[in-house]
Design a protein around this motif. Sequence first.
Motif, PDB file in Angstrom:
ATOM      1  N   ASN A  36      37.861  39.983  46.253  1.00 15.63           N
ATOM      2  CA  ASN A  36      38.037  40.669  44.926  1.00 15.63           C
ATOM      3  C   ASN A  36      39.294  40.227  44.394  1.00 15.63           C
ATOM      4  N   ILE A  37      40.001  39.142  45.190  1.00 19.51           N
ATOM      5  CA  ILE A  37      41.208  38.645  44.767  1.00 19.51           C
ATOM      6  C   ILE A  37      41.225  37.116  44.835  1.00 19.51           C
ATOM      7  N   HIS A  38      42.151  36.315  44.380  1.00 17.47           N
ATOM      8  CA  HIS A  38      42.067  34.888  44.690  1.00 17.47           C
ATOM      9  C   HIS A  38      43.640  34.490  45.287  1.00 17.47           C
ATOM     10  N   PHE A 155      40.503  40.923  40.530  1.00 13.92           N
ATOM     11  CA  PHE A 155      39.254  41.726  39.857  1.00 13.92           C
ATOM     12  C   PHE A 155      39.302  43.186  40.332  1.00 13.92           C
ATOM     13  N   TYR A 156      39.632  44.001  39.233  1.00 10.52           N
ATOM     14  CA  TYR A 156      39.707  45.376  39.531  1.00 10.52           C
ATOM     15  C   TYR A 156      39.153  46.094  38.450  1.00 10.52           C
ATOM     16  N   ASN A 157      38.358  47.190  39.039  1.00 12.75           N
ATOM     17  CA  ASN A 157      37.670  47.984  38.202  1.00 12.75           C
ATOM     18  C   ASN A 157      36.781  47.111  36.994  1.00 12.75           C
ATOM     19  N   GLY A 158      36.413  46.255  37.285  1.00 16.80           N
ATOM     20  CA  GLY A 158      35.476  45.461  36.287  1.00 16.80           C
ATOM     21  C   GLY A 158      36.163  44.667  35.427  1.00 16.80           C
ATOM     22  N   GLU A 159      37.542  44.373  35.765  1.00 14.33           N
ATOM     23  CA  GLU A 159      38.085  43.572  34.701  1.00 14.33           C
ATOM     24  C   GLU A 159      39.013  42.573  35.667  1.00 14.33           C
ATOM     25  N   LEU A 160      39.178  41.233  35.213  1.00 14.15           N
ATOM     26  CA  LEU A 160      39.736  40.129  35.627  1.00 14.15           C
ATOM     27  C   LEU A 160      41.216  39.733  35.348  1.00 14.15           C
TER      28      LEU A 160
END
Length: 283
Positions: A36-38, A155-160
């Motif tokens: 969920n991260i880059h 990417f957290y709680n559906g938002e980028l």
Amino acid sequence: MNESKFAHITKVHPCFNEKMHDKVGRIHVPIAPKCNIHCDFCTREINKCEQRPGVASRVMTVDQAVEHVKKVTSEMNIAVVGVAGPGDALFNNETFEFFKRMDEEFPDLIKCMSTNGLLLPEKADEIADLHINTVTVTVNAIDPKIGSKIYSNVFYNGELYTGEEAFNILSKNQLEGIKMLAERGVVVKVNAVLIPGVNDKHILDIAKKVKEQGASLMNVIPLIPMHKFKDTPKPGCAELSEVRDAVEEIIPVFRACTQCRADAYGVPGKEDKHLDMTPSSHY
Ligand code: SF4
Ligand code: SF4
Ligand code: SF4
């Protein structure tokens, strides 16, 4: 309480005790492919030859992973079962299904995972309830100016999110999460990737902060130059030792890590096998 738990864990865990590193085994099950991260140094891959985190030869189902643990523990001395990717352990529900099975079927194995820490605040209770003993959180910065050079999105709680905003969300959750785990009796190790010219002067700030939050141990690992950092030189042994010595003034340091794969099993560096993959989350 944490000190006695830490003492118990260090007796048997190869990644928490350098003396045990080549004596007892660990098994990684590659059940967590999504992230969920880059991180800008990460390229996750499925292959059979590279020896680094973020690589695994295939992704297993939970059933396959449980069977794999059954087989391997019957063949060799395994103390620890870990989920180390090849993505982020917490971002994959399979991790929790798997540890539930481990808790029921192999209660004597130490349960361990590595994570980027983004989901720690919401998962800390579940981690403690599943009797996961040790968690490694990779913290490469606490300063947003530096952090935003290392992570390109979250990417957290559906938002980028991108830039400093992304880093601030990640960092807040990592630090809060470490504290929550420590308060729940989970032993926390922090990995930091030493990136010359980016966070090399910042590692001590990280060490002070994570110690304050309740981490027990730190592991400073050298950048493997890849992706956006492919042209950054890998830190030399002298540079790495110097940083580790300085960190050791603040928090105990683990030095035996050779950055193994997400599907490694056996005794590290000795009877070391892998399914043909590596965990990125260990960066
Ligand atoms: Fe060791 Fe990390 Fe695997 Fe845990 S997840 S067993 S600390 S290598
Ligand atoms: Fe853990 Fe590093 Fe040892 Fe692998 S080499 S088992 S990642 S401490
Ligand atoms: Fe995700 Fe780990 Fe790769 Fe970072 S290093 S992008 S946390 S898999």
